[in-house]
Enzyme design. Structure first.
Site, mmCIF file in Angstrom:
data_model
loop_
_atom_site.group_PDB
_atom_site.id
_atom_site.type_symbol
_atom_site.label_atom_id
_atom_site.label_comp_id
_atom_site.label_asym_id
_atom_site.label_seq_id
_atom_site.Cartn_x
_atom_site.Cartn_y
_atom_site.Cartn_z
ATOM 1 N N ALA A 72 0.798 -1.225 0.000
ATOM 2 C CA ALA A 72 0.000 0.000 0.000
ATOM 3 C C ALA A 72 0.834 1.280 0.000
ATOM 4 C CB ALA A 72 -0.948 0.004 1.203
ATOM 5 N N ASN A 152 -6.169 2.527 10.792
ATOM 6 C CA ASN A 152 -5.259 1.508 11.301
ATOM 7 C C ASN A 152 -5.062 1.562 12.807
ATOM 8 O OD1 ASN A 152 -4.024 3.955 10.134
ATOM 9 N ND2 ASN A 152 -2.161 3.211 11.105
ATOM 10 N N GLN A 180 -6.516 -1.813 5.816
ATOM 11 C CA GLN A 180 -7.013 -2.468 7.024
ATOM 12 C C GLN A 180 -8.338 -3.193 6.814
ATOM 13 O OE1 GLN A 180 -5.464 -3.042 9.781
ATOM 14 N NE2 GLN A 180 -3.680 -1.745 9.434
ATOM 15 N N SER A 200 -2.300 -4.207 1.172
ATOM 16 C CA SER A 200 -1.085 -4.987 1.418
ATOM 17 C C SER A 200 -1.460 -6.373 1.922
ATOM 18 C CB SER A 200 -0.199 -4.299 2.468
ATOM 19 O OG SER A 200 0.286 -3.058 2.006
ATOM 20 N N HIS A 202 0.179 -8.523 3.782
ATOM 21 C CA HIS A 202 0.591 -8.948 5.127
ATOM 22 C C HIS A 202 -0.397 -8.560 6.216
ATOM 23 C CE1 HIS A 202 2.200 -5.130 7.000
ATOM 24 N NE2 HIS A 202 2.136 -4.751 5.740
ATOM 25 N N THR A 241 11.252 -7.134 -12.045
ATOM 26 C CA THR A 241 10.935 -8.560 -12.071
ATOM 27 C C THR A 241 9.853 -8.876 -11.050
ATOM 28 O OG1 THR A 241 13.203 -9.086 -12.719
ATOM 29 C CG2 THR A 241 11.890 -10.882 -11.781
ATOM 30 N N CYS A 322 4.095 2.361 11.861
ATOM 31 C CA CYS A 322 4.881 3.274 11.024
ATOM 32 C C CYS A 322 5.281 4.539 11.763
ATOM 33 C CB CYS A 322 4.078 3.645 9.773
ATOM 34 S SG CYS A 322 3.712 2.220 8.733
#
Length: 389
Positions: A72, A152, A180, A200, A202, A241, A322
């Site tokens: 994100a 979040n 979230q 994201s 994870h 890649t 963060c």
């Protein structure tokens, strides 16, 4: 004492099913997805095709509207910077919210220095925005509205369907950081006219370092220049890649993600016990619609850092991962008119599908014990009890 992980809004444990589908592309089918001249490359390419189908099916969109990236933060930077550049002739005004993720706020601050005007919508004491104020803030030179789906820190969920409708009526692009919300609640993008969305993997038991960007195909194509130039990967949208194992993991994680009713029950039970057994607590955003797994609680007149240090076997946080290194109070809580003292006293508890009833009870027992001990030796708490504070 066993280890308890309650910091799932920061990141989550990778699901065993996700790891299983990733391993072959780390060990046997390790080809470059762009090397379609040979079988091992074609296997990797087909795996990416399948992952894209999984993501597209979950959102009810076209596969050609899904672009894989590192997550994100990259998506946010690409969209905000790209839209500001590509639509400069139309206008230089973007609308966002004071409680957005730091990736949004930091990028907007940089855009402001480059001449872009940013309107930061305020929130009320529950973290909710005023939809009428949003509509009134849209101007002829507004090129983008950027508002997250769910916060979040507090878990407060914004009315993204209503926001999307307003933007559609005003002919303004709507970009949603759904990091979230994705994996916890379904988002049908056929029904909700969000133009651009990012997430994201994870955050819902997928691997770190991978996510995706959804860009709606419109009659007049949305113009977003690539943030990372290179080859023609992702249809020229993002060079580099392809991270095949992680992309495969992202697709699988989203396929198996979903709401878990027991999570809401555990969260509510925890909050109920805390309010009953610990005096002087504040549950931020309690009256708002929140994510089922999130509780952000102020244990007044005691520092959150002291509580967490006293609970070394329980993974908790004082807010966004963060911003954990910052000395300032949470910008989300400040926007909600929470005092600095209460902000520094706040702990975020975020559950996952792997959280158990035993985890919640052990956490509850430990919190009661630690808060009582810390307050008993706290001069501030003693002054509060005497009515001095």
């Amino acid at each position: 004492m066993s280890w308890i992980y309650l910091d799932n809004n920061a990141t989550t444990k990778i699901a065993p099913e996700v790891l299983d589908v990733m391993l072959p592309f780390l060990q046997e089918s390790y080809g470059n997805a762009s090397s379609v001249q040979h079988r091992i490359g074609r296997d990797a390419n087909q795996a990416v095709v399948w992952a894209r189908q999984q993501v597209a099916q979950r959102f009810q969109v076209k596969e050609s509207e899904i672009f894989f990236n590192s997550g994100a933060t990259e998506g946010i930077n690409m969209v905000l910077r790209g839209i500001a550049y590509a639509y400069a002739r139309k206008g230089k005004h973007i609308i966002t919210c004071q409680t957005e993720h730091k990736a949004v706020l930091a990028t907007c601050a940089q855009l402001e220095r480059a001449g872009i005007e940013i309107t930061y919508l305020p929130v009320d004491h529950n973290g909710a925005i005023d939809l009428q104020l949003l509509q009134d803030s849209i101007r002829p030179d507004t090129i983008l509205v950027c508002i997250m789906a769910a916060n979040n820190e507090t878990g407060v969920v914004h009315p993204i369907s209503a926001i999307a409708q307003i933007c559609q009526e005003e002919d303004v692009l709507f970009f949603c950081d759904a990091t979230q919300l994705v994996g916890k609640q379904d988002i049908n993008l056929q029904q909700i006219p969000i133009d651009i969305l990012t997430f994201s993997a994870h955050k819902f038991h997928g691997p770190k370092g991978v996510g995706a960007l959804y860009v709606r195909r419109k009659r007049k194509p949305i113009q977003i220049p690539p943030l990372i130039s290179g080859g023609q990967q992702e249809n020229g949208f993002r060079g580099g890649t392809l991270n095949v194992p992680s992309i495969v993991g992202c697709g699988k994680a989203l396929e198996i993600a979903g709401a878990h009713p027991e999570t809401r029950h555990y969260r509510d039970d925890l909050e109920k016990q805390i309010k009953q057994l610990i005096p002087e607590v504040i549950i931020h955003g309690e009256q708002a619609l929140r994510l089922d797994n999130t509780s952000f609680i102020a244990f007044r007149h005691i520092k959150a850092a002291e509580i967490m240090t006293s609970l070394p076997n329980i993974a908790l946080s004082s807010g966004s991962a963060c911003t954990s290194g910052l000395l300032d109070p949470s910008h989300v809580l400040k926007a909600m008119a929470v005092s600095d003292e209460d902000a520094f006293s706040s702990i975020r508890i975020s559950l996952s599908k792997y959280t158990t009833a035993a985890d919640i009870q052990q956490t509850m027992d430990s919190l009661v014990d630690v808060v009582q001990k810390l307050r008993s030796s706290s001069p501030i708490w003693q002054l509060f009890n005497k009515g001095v504070l």
